[in-house]
Design a protein around this motif. Structure first.
Motif, PDB file in Angstrom:
ATOM      1  N   VAL A  75       1.012  -0.992   0.007  1.00 37.03           N
ATOM      2  CA  VAL A  75       0.069   0.138  -0.072  1.00 37.03           C
ATOM      3  C   VAL A  75       1.015   1.193  -0.002  1.00 37.03           C
ATOM      4  O   VAL A  75       1.784   1.489   0.609  1.00 37.03           O
ATOM      5  CB  VAL A  75      -0.887   0.000   1.016  1.00 37.03           C
ATOM      6  CG1 VAL A  75      -1.716   1.128   1.195  1.00 37.03           C
ATOM      7  CG2 VAL A  75      -2.111  -1.259   1.331  1.00 37.03           C
TER       8      VAL A  75
ATOM      9  N   ILE B 168      -1.992   8.311   0.449  1.00 44.12           N
ATOM     10  CA  ILE B 168      -3.162   7.756  -0.410  1.00 44.12           C
ATOM     11  C   ILE B 168      -4.175   8.912  -0.340  1.00 44.12           C
ATOM     12  O   ILE B 168      -4.347   9.440   0.964  1.00 44.12           O
ATOM     13  CB  ILE B 168      -3.657   6.704   0.504  1.00 44.12           C
ATOM     14  CG1 ILE B 168      -2.803   5.419   0.438  1.00 44.12           C
ATOM     15  CG2 ILE B 168      -4.973   6.360  -0.152  1.00 44.12           C
ATOM     16  CD1 ILE B 168      -2.999   4.363   1.058  1.00 44.12           C
TER      17      ILE B 168
ATOM     18  N   ASP C 169      -7.471  11.179   0.306  1.00 44.20           N
ATOM     19  CA  ASP C 169      -8.520  11.068   1.132  1.00 44.20           C
ATOM     20  C   ASP C 169      -9.873  10.501   0.426  1.00 44.20           C
ATOM     21  O   ASP C 169     -10.626   9.633   1.272  1.00 44.20           O
ATOM     22  CB  ASP C 169      -8.948  12.437   1.898  1.00 44.20           C
ATOM     23  CG  ASP C 169      -8.103  12.966   2.534  1.00 44.20           C
ATOM     24  OD1 ASP C 169      -7.244  12.235   3.200  1.00 44.20           O
ATOM     25  OD2 ASP C 169      -8.156  14.187   2.880  1.00 44.20           O
ATOM     26  N   CYS C 170     -10.044  10.325  -0.795  1.00 42.78           N
ATOM     27  CA  CYS C 170     -11.175   9.859  -1.633  1.00 42.78           C
ATOM     28  C   CYS C 170     -11.170   8.480  -1.338  1.00 42.78           C
ATOM     29  O   CYS C 170     -12.106   7.764  -1.880  1.00 42.78           O
ATOM     30  CB  CYS C 170     -11.481  10.498  -2.851  1.00 42.78           C
ATOM     31  SG  CYS C 170     -10.143  10.251  -4.019  1.00 42.78           S
TER      32      CYS C 170
ATOM     33  N   PRO D  21     -11.411   4.839  -0.573  1.00 39.12           N
ATOM     34  CA  PRO D  21     -12.058   4.036   0.732  1.00 39.12           C
ATOM     35  C   PRO D  21     -11.020   3.387   1.445  1.00 39.12           C
ATOM     36  O   PRO D  21     -10.073   3.150   1.213  1.00 39.12           O
ATOM     37  CB  PRO D  21     -13.179   3.073   0.016  1.00 39.12           C
ATOM     38  CG  PRO D  21     -13.279   3.800  -1.331  1.00 39.12           C
ATOM     39  CD  PRO D  21     -12.091   4.380  -1.857  1.00 39.12           C
ATOM     40  N   THR D  22     -11.569   3.133   2.693  1.00 40.00           N
ATOM     41  CA  THR D  22     -10.496   2.724   3.523  1.00 40.00           C
ATOM     42  C   THR D  22     -10.504   0.944   3.452  1.00 40.00           C
ATOM     43  O   THR D  22      -9.687   0.468   4.235  1.00 40.00           O
ATOM     44  CB  THR D  22     -10.996   3.146   4.905  1.00 40.00           C
ATOM     45  OG1 THR D  22     -12.179   2.737   5.341  1.00 40.00           O
ATOM     46  CG2 THR D  22     -10.556   4.660   5.358  1.00 40.00           C
ATOM     47  N   ASP D  23     -11.105   0.324   2.721  1.00 39.99           N
ATOM     48  CA  ASP D  23     -11.177  -1.111   2.883  1.00 39.99           C
ATOM     49  C   ASP D  23     -10.100  -1.656   2.031  1.00 39.99           C
ATOM     50  O   ASP D  23      -9.206  -0.979   1.489  1.00 39.99           O
ATOM     51  CB  ASP D  23     -12.453  -1.815   2.325  1.00 39.99           C
ATOM     52  CG  ASP D  23     -12.366  -1.182   0.634  1.00 39.99           C
ATOM     53  OD1 ASP D  23     -12.031  -1.869  -0.071  1.00 39.99           O
ATOM     54  OD2 ASP D  23     -12.842   0.058   0.564  1.00 39.99           O
ATOM     55  N   ASN D  24      -9.485  -2.743   2.177  1.00 40.35           N
ATOM     56  CA  ASN D  24      -8.375  -3.367   1.527  1.00 40.35           C
ATOM     57  C   ASN D  24      -8.345  -3.463   0.250  1.00 40.35           C
ATOM     58  O   ASN D  24      -7.337  -3.385  -0.376  1.00 40.35           O
ATOM     59  CB  ASN D  24      -8.035  -4.840   2.392  1.00 40.35           C
ATOM     60  CG  ASN D  24      -6.897  -5.413   2.227  1.00 40.35           C
ATOM     61  OD1 ASN D  24      -5.947  -4.700   2.320  1.00 40.35           O
ATOM     62  ND2 ASN D  24      -6.645  -6.601   1.654  1.00 40.35           N
TER      63      ASN D  24
ATOM     64  N   SER E 297      -9.962  -1.450  -1.951  1.00 37.91           N
ATOM     65  CA  SER E 297      -9.641  -0.179  -2.505  1.00 37.91           C
ATOM     66  C   SER E 297      -8.157   0.215  -2.465  1.00 37.91           C
ATOM     67  O   SER E 297      -7.624   0.756  -3.098  1.00 37.91           O
ATOM     68  CB  SER E 297     -10.551   0.876  -1.858  1.00 37.91           C
ATOM     69  OG  SER E 297     -11.916   0.603  -2.031  1.00 37.91           O
ATOM     70  N   ARG E 298      -7.695   0.010  -1.134  1.00 45.24           N
ATOM     71  CA  ARG E 298      -6.206   0.380  -1.064  1.00 45.24           C
ATOM     72  C   ARG E 298      -5.273  -0.229  -1.628  1.00 45.24           C
ATOM     73  O   ARG E 298      -4.349   0.249  -2.087  1.00 45.24           O
ATOM     74  CB  ARG E 298      -6.057   0.179   0.740  1.00 45.24           C
ATOM     75  CG  ARG E 298      -6.630   1.142   1.447  1.00 45.24           C
ATOM     76  CD  ARG E 298      -6.393   2.474   1.173  1.00 45.24           C
ATOM     77  NE  ARG E 298      -7.392   3.576   1.827  1.00 45.24           N
ATOM     78  CZ  ARG E 298      -7.168   4.272   2.811  1.00 45.24           C
ATOM     79  NH1 ARG E 298      -5.789   4.206   3.256  1.00 45.24           N
ATOM     80  NH2 ARG E 298      -7.758   5.177   3.362  1.00 45.24           N
TER      81      ARG E 298
ATOM     82  N   TYR F 290      -5.635   0.962  -5.326  1.00 46.22           N
ATOM     83  CA  TYR F 290      -4.841   2.242  -5.557  1.00 46.22           C
ATOM     84  C   TYR F 290      -3.381   1.929  -5.411  1.00 46.22           C
ATOM     85  O   TYR F 290      -2.679   2.455  -6.161  1.00 46.22           O
ATOM     86  CB  TYR F 290      -5.403   3.111  -4.341  1.00 46.22           C
ATOM     87  CG  TYR F 290      -4.627   4.399  -4.458  1.00 46.22           C
ATOM     88  CD1 TYR F 290      -4.907   5.565  -5.456  1.00 46.22           C
ATOM     89  CD2 TYR F 290      -3.605   4.768  -3.745  1.00 46.22           C
ATOM     90  CE1 TYR F 290      -4.259   6.482  -5.629  1.00 46.22           C
ATOM     91  CE2 TYR F 290      -2.854   5.951  -3.780  1.00 46.22           C
ATOM     92  CZ  TYR F 290      -3.440   7.038  -5.008  1.00 46.22           C
ATOM     93  OH  TYR F 290      -2.581   7.970  -5.222  1.00 46.22           O
TER      94      TYR F 290
ATOM     95  N   ALA G 114     -16.356  -0.576  -2.619  1.00 50.91           N
ATOM     96  CA  ALA G 114     -15.137  -0.992  -2.932  1.00 50.91           C
ATOM     97  C   ALA G 114     -14.808  -1.489  -4.300  1.00 50.91           C
ATOM     98  O   ALA G 114     -13.897  -1.433  -5.005  1.00 50.91           O
ATOM     99  CB  ALA G 114     -14.533  -2.318  -1.869  1.00 50.91           C
TER     100      ALA G 114
END
Length: 215
Positions: free
Chosen positions: A3, A7, A9-10, A12-15, A17-18, A21, A62
């Protein structure tokens, strides 16, 4: 995949999405990465307005993010493959989502959304996710072709998104990469495809230096 330390702010915090990204941020041209993030912002905002599961259920958000951030990933993977860049991107997304233990039904949903995102009238109707991605792409490139585009965005939203993620000549960068791939591997630019239309425009006016006239 590691990761990224920085990152937006927009994201999402789920795995899912991270991790998506993290890959996209190191693979995509900066202009296309910014475009993909803006596409997510528009798709999410449209889903919010429609009170859709794609804006309220964390697992759907996600998948929406994955479809948006990967929708042009074919510009940097499978460049020598005979498959269209949209299909290359869909295949890469599917491979990565499977590695995150995403269900086959959800993998297929994202695959379809990416594979058809350049196909007008099909993407808007084949699935809700595909429609969100397609409409968000039209919004970001300020193109007509969908009533959603005319009803959706405000100047304030556009200005905010473009300040956060500058355009960086995204249309020219994207068009040039897709055309270069299709000229090098002709199967990627079949006549009826978006790439094929742009290759024809390039050959009709090879000296043109602006955004491809078939974009």
């Amino acid at each position: 995949m590691a990761v990224s330390a920085t990152i937006p702010d927009c994201v999402p915090t789920d795995n899912i999405s991270r991790l998506a990204y993290a890959y996209a941020s190191t693979a995509l041209h900066p202009a296309i990465l910014n475009h993909s993030l803006r596409v997510f912002l528009y798709a999410k905002a449209l889903a919010d307005r429609e009170i859709s599961l794609w804006s309220s259920a964390p697992d759907r958000i996600a998948l929406l993010f994955a479809a948006c951030i990967y929708h042009d990933i074919g510009t940097c993977c499978g460049a020598s493959s005979p498959q269209r860049f949209e299909v290359e991107g869909a295949d890469k997304a599917a491979t990565d989502l499977r590695s995150m233990n995403v269900s086959e039904d959800d993998v297929h949903e994202v695959w379809v959304a990416i594979a058809v995102h350049t196909s007008p009238h099909i993407a808007e109707r084949i699935s809700p996710l595909a429609r969100l991605v397609r409409v968000a792409v039209l919004i970001d490139f300020k193109q007509s072709g969908s009533t959603d585009v005319m009803q959706f965005n405000t100047e304030a939203e556009v200005d905010a998104n473009e300040r956060a993620f500058p355009r960086l000549d995204a249309a020219k960068v994207l068009g040039d990469i897709v055309v270069e791939q299709a000229i090098r591997v002709p199967e990627k630019g079949r006549m009826a495809s978006w790439a094929g239309v742009m290759v024809r425009a390039k050959r009709e006016d090879p000296g043109w230096e602006g955004v491809n006239k078939g974009f």
